[in-house]
Scaffold this motif. Structure first.
Motif, PDB file in Angstrom:
ATOM      1  N   ASP A  76       0.864  -1.171   0.000  1.00 40.71           N
ATOM      2  CA  ASP A  76       0.000   0.000   0.000  1.00 40.71           C
ATOM      3  C   ASP A  76       0.907   1.229   0.000  1.00 40.71           C
ATOM      4  OD1 ASP A  76      -2.117  -1.761   0.201  1.00 40.71           O
ATOM      5  OD2 ASP A  76      -2.282  -1.557   2.381  1.00 40.71           O
ATOM      6  N   LEU A  77       0.382   2.333  -0.484  1.00 42.25           N
ATOM      7  CA  LEU A  77       1.152   3.568  -0.484  1.00 42.25           C
ATOM      8  C   LEU A  77       0.897   4.299   0.834  1.00 42.25           C
ATOM      9  CD1 LEU A  77       0.797   4.469  -4.267  1.00 42.25           C
ATOM     10  CD2 LEU A  77       2.651   3.268  -3.097  1.00 42.25           C
ATOM     11  N   SER A  78       0.709   5.587   0.834  1.00 42.10           N
ATOM     12  CA  SER A  78       0.577   6.306   2.101  1.00 42.10           C
ATOM     13  C   SER A  78      -0.635   5.831   2.895  1.00 42.10           C
ATOM     14  CB  SER A  78       0.440   7.817   1.842  1.00 42.10           C
ATOM     15  OG  SER A  78       0.163   8.492   3.051  1.00 42.10           O
ATOM     16  N   HIS A  79      -0.443   5.711   4.215  1.00 37.95           N
ATOM     17  CA  HIS A  79      -1.539   5.417   5.145  1.00 37.95           C
ATOM     18  C   HIS A  79      -2.018   6.688   5.844  1.00 37.95           C
ATOM     19  CE1 HIS A  79       0.181   1.482   4.488  1.00 37.95           C
ATOM     20  NE2 HIS A  79      -0.723   0.885   5.230  1.00 37.95           N
ATOM     21  N   ARG A  80      -1.689   7.847   5.261  1.00 36.20           N
ATOM     22  CA  ARG A  80      -1.968   9.110   5.945  1.00 36.20           C
ATOM     23  C   ARG A  80      -2.553  10.141   4.976  1.00 36.20           C
ATOM     24  NH1 ARG A  80       2.860  10.757   9.822  1.00 36.20           N
ATOM     25  NH2 ARG A  80       1.069  11.688  10.862  1.00 36.20           N
ATOM     26  N   LEU A  81      -3.529   9.698   4.194  1.00 34.34           N
ATOM     27  CA  LEU A  81      -4.083  10.567   3.160  1.00 34.34           C
ATOM     28  C   LEU A  81      -5.167  11.506   3.676  1.00 34.34           C
ATOM     29  CD1 LEU A  81      -4.427   8.041   0.176  1.00 34.34           C
ATOM     30  CD2 LEU A  81      -2.573   9.666   0.625  1.00 34.34           C
ATOM     31  N   THR A  82      -5.859  11.101   4.727  1.00 29.19           N
ATOM     32  CA  THR A  82      -7.004  11.878   5.212  1.00 29.19           C
ATOM     33  C   THR A  82      -6.989  11.935   6.738  1.00 29.19           C
ATOM     34  OG1 THR A  82      -8.423   9.901   5.280  1.00 29.19           O
ATOM     35  CG2 THR A  82      -8.434  11.192   3.235  1.00 29.19           C
ATOM     36  N   ARG A  83      -7.855  12.785   7.286  1.00 30.08           N
ATOM     37  CA  ARG A  83      -7.935  12.931   8.746  1.00 30.08           C
ATOM     38  C   ARG A  83      -8.352  11.635   9.431  1.00 30.08           C
ATOM     39  NH1 ARG A  83      -4.963  17.326   9.701  1.00 30.08           N
ATOM     40  NH2 ARG A  83      -5.502  18.995   8.250  1.00 30.08           N
ATOM     41  N   ASN A  84      -9.176  10.826   8.744  1.00 31.67           N
ATOM     42  CA  ASN A  84      -9.644   9.575   9.354  1.00 31.67           C
ATOM     43  C   ASN A  84      -8.809   8.375   8.928  1.00 31.67           C
ATOM     44  OD1 ASN A  84     -10.444   9.491   6.716  1.00 31.67           O
ATOM     45  ND2 ASN A  84     -12.514   8.737   7.116  1.00 31.67           N
ATOM     46  N   ALA A  85      -7.627   8.629   8.380  1.00 33.23           N
ATOM     47  CA  ALA A  85      -6.739   7.543   7.970  1.00 33.23           C
ATOM     48  C   ALA A  85      -6.216   6.800   9.195  1.00 33.23           C
ATOM     49  CB  ALA A  85      -5.570   8.097   7.157  1.00 33.23           C
ATOM     50  N   PRO A  86      -5.771   5.546   9.031  1.00 32.67           N
ATOM     51  CA  PRO A  86      -5.303   4.752  10.179  1.00 32.67           C
ATOM     52  C   PRO A  86      -4.210   5.444  10.997  1.00 32.67           C
ATOM     53  CG  PRO A  86      -5.497   3.375   8.226  1.00 32.67           C
ATOM     54  CD  PRO A  86      -5.750   4.776   7.776  1.00 32.67           C
ATOM     55  N   SER A  87      -3.366   6.208  10.344  1.00 35.52           N
ATOM     56  CA  SER A  87      -2.264   6.874  11.041  1.00 35.52           C
ATOM     57  C   SER A  87      -2.441   8.387  11.094  1.00 35.52           C
ATOM     58  CB  SER A  87      -0.931   6.530  10.362  1.00 35.52           C
ATOM     59  OG  SER A  87      -0.715   5.147  10.333  1.00 35.52           O
ATOM     60  N   GLY A  88      -3.668   8.854  10.860  1.00 31.21           N
ATOM     61  CA  GLY A  88      -3.878  10.295  10.841  1.00 31.21           C
ATOM     62  C   GLY A  88      -3.413  10.903   9.528  1.00 31.21           C
ATOM     63  N   PHE A  89      -3.534  12.209   9.426  1.00 29.81           N
ATOM     64  CA  PHE A  89      -3.211  12.893   8.165  1.00 29.81           C
ATOM     65  C   PHE A  89      -1.802  13.470   8.194  1.00 29.81           C
ATOM     66  CE2 PHE A  89      -3.068  16.910   5.703  1.00 29.81           C
ATOM     67  CZ  PHE A  89      -3.247  16.375   4.432  1.00 29.81           C
ATOM     68  N   SER A  90      -1.135  13.376   7.055  1.00 27.62           N
ATOM     69  CA  SER A  90       0.126  14.069   6.846  1.00 27.62           C
ATOM     70  C   SER A  90       0.106  14.686   5.453  1.00 27.62           C
ATOM     71  CB  SER A  90       1.317  13.111   6.960  1.00 27.62           C
ATOM     72  OG  SER A  90       2.513  13.735   6.506  1.00 27.62           O
ATOM     73  N   GLU A  91       0.554  15.922   5.352  1.00 26.03           N
ATOM     74  CA  GLU A  91       0.626  16.559   4.042  1.00 26.03           C
ATOM     75  C   GLU A  91       1.530  15.782   3.094  1.00 26.03           C
ATOM     76  OE1 GLU A  91       1.899  20.553   4.620  1.00 26.03           O
ATOM     77  OE2 GLU A  91       0.002  21.232   5.514  1.00 26.03           O
ATOM     78  N   SER A  92       2.468  15.049   3.657  1.00 25.54           N
ATOM     79  CA  SER A  92       3.386  14.258   2.825  1.00 25.54           C
ATOM     80  C   SER A  92       2.687  13.092   2.132  1.00 25.54           C
ATOM     81  CB  SER A  92       4.539  13.720   3.677  1.00 25.54           C
ATOM     82  OG  SER A  92       5.245  14.760   4.297  1.00 25.54           O
ATOM     83  N   GLY A  93       1.570  12.613   2.711  1.00 25.95           N
ATOM     84  CA  GLY A  93       0.901  11.428   2.173  1.00 25.95           C
ATOM     85  C   GLY A  93       0.452  11.571   0.730  1.00 25.95           C
ATOM     86  N   PRO A  94      -0.438  12.532   0.427  1.00 20.85           N
ATOM     87  CA  PRO A  94      -0.884  12.681  -0.962  1.00 20.85           C
ATOM     88  C   PRO A  94       0.253  13.029  -1.918  1.00 20.85           C
ATOM     89  CG  PRO A  94      -2.349  13.855   0.548  1.00 20.85           C
ATOM     90  CD  PRO A  94      -1.161  13.420   1.348  1.00 20.85           C
ATOM     91  N   ILE A  95       1.231  13.799  -1.434  1.00 23.08           N
ATOM     92  CA  ILE A  95       2.362  14.163  -2.302  1.00 23.08           C
ATOM     93  C   ILE A  95       3.175  12.922  -2.645  1.00 23.08           C
ATOM     94  CG2 ILE A  95       4.484  15.522  -2.469  1.00 23.08           C
ATOM     95  CD1 ILE A  95       3.173  17.523  -0.503  1.00 23.08           C
ATOM     96  N   PHE A  96       3.464  12.096  -1.631  1.00 24.38           N
ATOM     97  CA  PHE A  96       4.223  10.869  -1.853  1.00 24.38           C
ATOM     98  C   PHE A  96       3.529   9.985  -2.879  1.00 24.38           C
ATOM     99  CE2 PHE A  96       4.858   6.368  -0.952  1.00 24.38           C
ATOM    100  CZ  PHE A  96       6.239   6.253  -0.959  1.00 24.38           C
ATOM    101  N   ASP A  97       2.226   9.762  -2.679  1.00 20.64           N
ATOM    102  CA  ASP A  97       1.492   8.880  -3.601  1.00 20.64           C
ATOM    103  C   ASP A  97       1.513   9.418  -5.023  1.00 20.64           C
ATOM    104  OD1 ASP A  97       0.973   7.425  -1.346  1.00 20.64           O
ATOM    105  OD2 ASP A  97      -1.192   7.288  -1.665  1.00 20.64           O
ATOM    106  N   GLY A  98       1.316  10.735  -5.156  1.00 19.49           N
ATOM    107  CA  GLY A  98       1.333  11.334  -6.492  1.00 19.49           C
ATOM    108  C   GLY A  98       2.672  11.140  -7.176  1.00 19.49           C
ATOM    109  N   LEU A  99       3.750  11.314  -6.418  1.00 23.08           N
ATOM    110  CA  LEU A  99       5.091  11.163  -6.991  1.00 23.08           C
ATOM    111  C   LEU A  99       5.357   9.719  -7.411  1.00 23.08           C
ATOM    112  CD1 LEU A  99       7.230  13.387  -4.584  1.00 23.08           C
ATOM    113  CD2 LEU A  99       6.786  13.813  -7.008  1.00 23.08           C
ATOM    114  N   ILE A 100       5.050   8.763  -6.529  1.00 22.44           N
ATOM    115  CA  ILE A 100       5.335   7.357  -6.837  1.00 22.44           C
ATOM    116  C   ILE A 100       4.535   6.898  -8.055  1.00 22.44           C
ATOM    117  CG2 ILE A 100       5.081   4.977  -6.027  1.00 22.44           C
ATOM    118  CD1 ILE A 100       7.479   6.425  -4.835  1.00 22.44           C
ATOM    119  N   MET A 101       3.268   7.254  -8.105  1.00 20.92           N
ATOM    120  CA  MET A 101       2.453   6.834  -9.247  1.00 20.92           C
ATOM    121  C   MET A 101       2.952   7.476 -10.541  1.00 20.92           C
ATOM    122  SD  MET A 101       0.422   4.595  -8.041  1.00 20.92           S
ATOM    123  CE  MET A 101      -0.689   4.381  -9.446  1.00 20.92           C
ATOM    124  N   GLN A 102       3.366   8.730 -10.478  1.00 26.90           N
ATOM    125  CA  GLN A 102       3.888   9.392 -11.676  1.00 26.90           C
ATOM    126  C   GLN A 102       5.226   8.797 -12.097  1.00 26.90           C
ATOM    127  OE1 GLN A 102       1.944  11.872 -13.216  1.00 26.90           O
ATOM    128  NE2 GLN A 102       3.346  11.434 -14.910  1.00 26.90           N
TER     129      GLN A 102
END
Length: 469
Positions: free
Chosen positions: A183-209
């Protein structure tokens, strides 16, 4: 080609209808993509499927390869032991991988009967294998399996282990498909298993690109601190997979990406098209690593340089440097404070020792003593050796005077460290640590370190630090 194709596949157990109970419909794009991958693997009809997972027997210092004759697992941990899978282990392949990796000084071990007994390991297939193969086995059943769990190794060793897989498949004339389970980031949203991190969506976007555009060097040299903040579990699986493609061109297709539960699920194929010399990138990775290290060293202040020089001198010559001969900053020689020296390797803690209050005549002496202790005497780790020195990253925390507090509401894990105590039991946790985002988590770790039950009465202190890194 021995390596036919590689896939990134996620592993959420709730994607299985009996487990998801309707929730799986929220990731229908992922289900469709996983089914598509299953049909493609059936068309390729490989001899062996190699699955790289984060959730098997994970060792900090070695990659593990399952050596059971029959590889068996179920979803009992998720309330469905009746959903069971079993596969024949390609033990010739497993044996050959570990033998060559050992010859190449890549830490890798077979999880055989003796190792399972010694370390009380569970060799059943984990959900990182079971979920992807649930979809594969719907369409294709006649294959052997190699079950690999990555270790917390350097990007170079992970890539080189992928090269070993490729060479082994060629030597044994195996047609293989490689699945990077993650799985990629576990911190995409406020209700994510590990809480939210601004790095989460950025990381996923970079890896997929990067996967879409076949930017392999960028994947291999992802910043460890950044990926830690994102809370991912798939990067090292992907990095080994990239190594299996050394010198091979690919056609890359992204089938899906979504994250409605706050966890990123990506499905990607990298289909081998033939040999391509410009895809032999090991030396490029090494060059970029060296550039990153040089840049980091240039940023080090005198506190960090003193910690580094202390440990390097001690490891290489068994001599302790003196503060007077190695310190220019007067504050280091005149002031006193508690000091923690932390050492990381490949983004993972390698040693951390400190003093809550000053025990030496100055901060410089405190750094020297604690740098040696963190590198050599931290009971959680084996002593650092010469071969590791170039891979280490240091930080030095200067502790401010602690103050007693009466409520956990007076804590902030980003701003304050915490000291918990009961009688002679005492535990400390530094502030602003990766993965420690809540007061409850900060207290839980500090209490565990102190050996204090959360239900006992205990005292709390908070403190600030000046962090040098």
């Amino acid at each position: 080609m021995s390596v036919i194709s590689c896939f990134l596949m996620p592993h959420p157990p709730l994607i299985i209808p009996d487990i998801g109970k309707g929730e799986e419909k929220k990731i229908q794009d992922t289900i469709d993509a996983m089914d598509k991958i299953g049909t493609l693997i059936a068309e390729y009809s490989p001899d062996t499927i190699v699955v790289i997972t984060p959730h098997g027997n994970l060792f900090r210092d070695a990659i593990t390869v399952n050596y059971d004759k029959l590889l068996v697992g179920d979803f009992g941990s998720f309330g469905h032991g009746n959903i069971r899978q079993e596969y024949i282990n390609d033990r010739e392949f497993a044996d050959a991988i570990v033998e060559e990796a050992t010859d190449e000084n890549i830490p890798a071990v077979l999880i055989d009967y003796n190792l399972k007994k010694e370390y009380m390991l569970d060799s059943r297939l984990d959900h990182g294998v079971l979920v992807p193969l649930y979809f594969v086995s719907k369409y294709f059943k006649i294959f052997d399996l190699v079950h690999i769990t990555y270790g917390l190794l350097s990007n170079i060793d992970l890539y080189r282990f992928g090269q070993v897989i490729q060479r082994t498949s060629s030597k044994l004339k195996r047609r293989i498909v490689v699945i990077a389970s993650g799985d990629l980031s576990h911190r995409l949203t406020r209700n994510a298993p590990s809480g939210f991190s601004e790095s989460g969506p950025i990381f996923d976007g970079l890896i997929m690109q990067h996967l879409k555009d076949d930017q392999r060097i960028e994947i291999m040299t992802q910043d460890n601190k950044f990926s830690e903040k994102a809370g991912e579990c798939g990067l090292r699986s992907i990095q080994i997979m990239i190594g299996t493609l050394d010198g091979l061109g690919t056609k890359n297709r992204v089938f899906s990406y979504e994250g409605p539960f706050g966890v990123g699920y990506g499905c990607v194929e990298l289909t081998v098209t033939g040999k391509q010399d410009d895809k032999k990138i090991l030396s490029d990775i090494e060059r970029k690593n060296n550039a990153i290290k040089a840049e980091a060293r240039d940023r080090e202040d005198e506190y960090v340089k003193l910690a580094r020089k202390t440990l390097e001198t001690y490891v290489l010559s068994k001599k302790r440097i003196t503060a007077e001969e190695n310190t220019k900053d007067k504050a280091l020689m005149l002031e006193k404070a508690g000091v923690f020296v932390s050492i990381k390797k490949n983004g993972e803690l390698r040693g951390c020792i400190g003093t809550i209050e000053p025990t030496k005549k100055c901060i410089a002496e405190e750094i020297i003593t604690n740098a040696i202790s963190a590198g050599i005497y931290d009971p959680r780790f084996k002593p650092i050796d010469e071969d590791e020195l170039e891979q280490l990253v240091y930080s030095v925390d200067i502790l401010m005077e602690p103050e007693k507090i009466t409520s956990k509401d007076m804590l902030d894990p980003q701003e304050y460290g915490v000291i918990v105590s009961k009688g002679r039991k005492k535990g400390l946790l530094l502030p602003n640590l990766e993965g420690v985002d809540t007061i409850d988590e900060q207290l839980r770790i500090a209490l565990r370190k102190a050996g204090i039950s959360p239900w006992e009465e205990y005292e709390m202190e908070r403190f600030r630090v000046i962090r040098h890194h």
